[in-house]
Design a protein around this motif. Structure first.
Motif, PDB file in Angstrom:
ATOM      1  N   MET A  21       0.825  -1.204   0.000  1.00 23.13           N
ATOM      2  CA  MET A  21       0.000   0.000   0.000  1.00 23.13           C
ATOM      3  C   MET A  21       0.866   1.264   0.000  1.00 23.13           C
ATOM      4  N   THR A  22       2.048   1.176   0.567  1.00 29.33           N
ATOM      5  CA  THR A  22       2.887   2.372   0.601  1.00 29.33           C
ATOM      6  C   THR A  22       3.381   2.748  -0.794  1.00 29.33           C
ATOM      7  N   HIS A  23       3.557   1.772  -1.665  1.00 25.12           N
ATOM      8  CA  HIS A  23       3.977   2.080  -3.037  1.00 25.12           C
ATOM      9  C   HIS A  23       2.869   2.801  -3.788  1.00 25.12           C
TER      10      HIS A  23
ATOM     11  N   PHE B  77       3.106   6.589  -5.196  1.00 27.11           N
ATOM     12  CA  PHE B  77       2.826   6.842  -6.603  1.00 27.11           C
ATOM     13  C   PHE B  77       1.804   7.972  -6.751  1.00 27.11           C
ATOM     14  N   VAL B  78       0.739   7.926  -5.963  1.00 23.71           N
ATOM     15  CA  VAL B  78      -0.299   8.965  -6.023  1.00 23.71           C
ATOM     16  C   VAL B  78       0.261  10.301  -5.567  1.00 23.71           C
ATOM     17  N   ARG B  79       1.051  10.303  -4.517  1.00 21.47           N
ATOM     18  CA  ARG B  79       1.643  11.556  -4.035  1.00 21.47           C
ATOM     19  C   ARG B  79       2.583  12.167  -5.066  1.00 21.47           C
ATOM     20  N   PHE B  80       3.354  11.316  -5.737  1.00 23.27           N
ATOM     21  CA  PHE B  80       4.249  11.826  -6.778  1.00 23.27           C
ATOM     22  C   PHE B  80       3.456  12.525  -7.871  1.00 23.27           C
ATOM     23  N   TRP B  81       2.422  11.868  -8.380  1.00 22.31           N
ATOM     24  CA  TRP B  81       1.668  12.469  -9.474  1.00 22.31           C
ATOM     25  C   TRP B  81       0.906  13.706  -9.033  1.00 22.31           C
TER      26      TRP B  81
END
Length: 65
Positions: A1-3, A7-11
């Motif tokens: 779940m952390t990945h 990923f969402v935070r990066f985008w």
């Protein structure tokens, strides 16, 4: 779940960045260009004109350091 969260935070950070208003104007420009492309209006000038009008407003709102 952390990945997935990373990923969402990066985008989110990549698209929204420092000013959510510019991201909103870019989304608005894309939507208006899509609507104009459906009709007989040339769509290509909408994006650059909206973003070039919004960029000085965004820069002026940023406090000087």
């Amino acid at each position: 779940m952390t990945h997935v969260r990373a990923f969402v935070r990066f985008w989110y950070d990549f698209i929204v960045g420092d000013d959510w208003r510019l991201a909103a104007v870019a989304l608005l420009a894309l939507c208006l260009s899509a609507l104009a492309a459906q009709g007989s209006i040339p769509a290509w000038p909408l994006g650059p004109s909206l973003l070039s009008a919004a960029l000085p407003v965004s820069v002026a709102r940023e406090p000087r350091r």
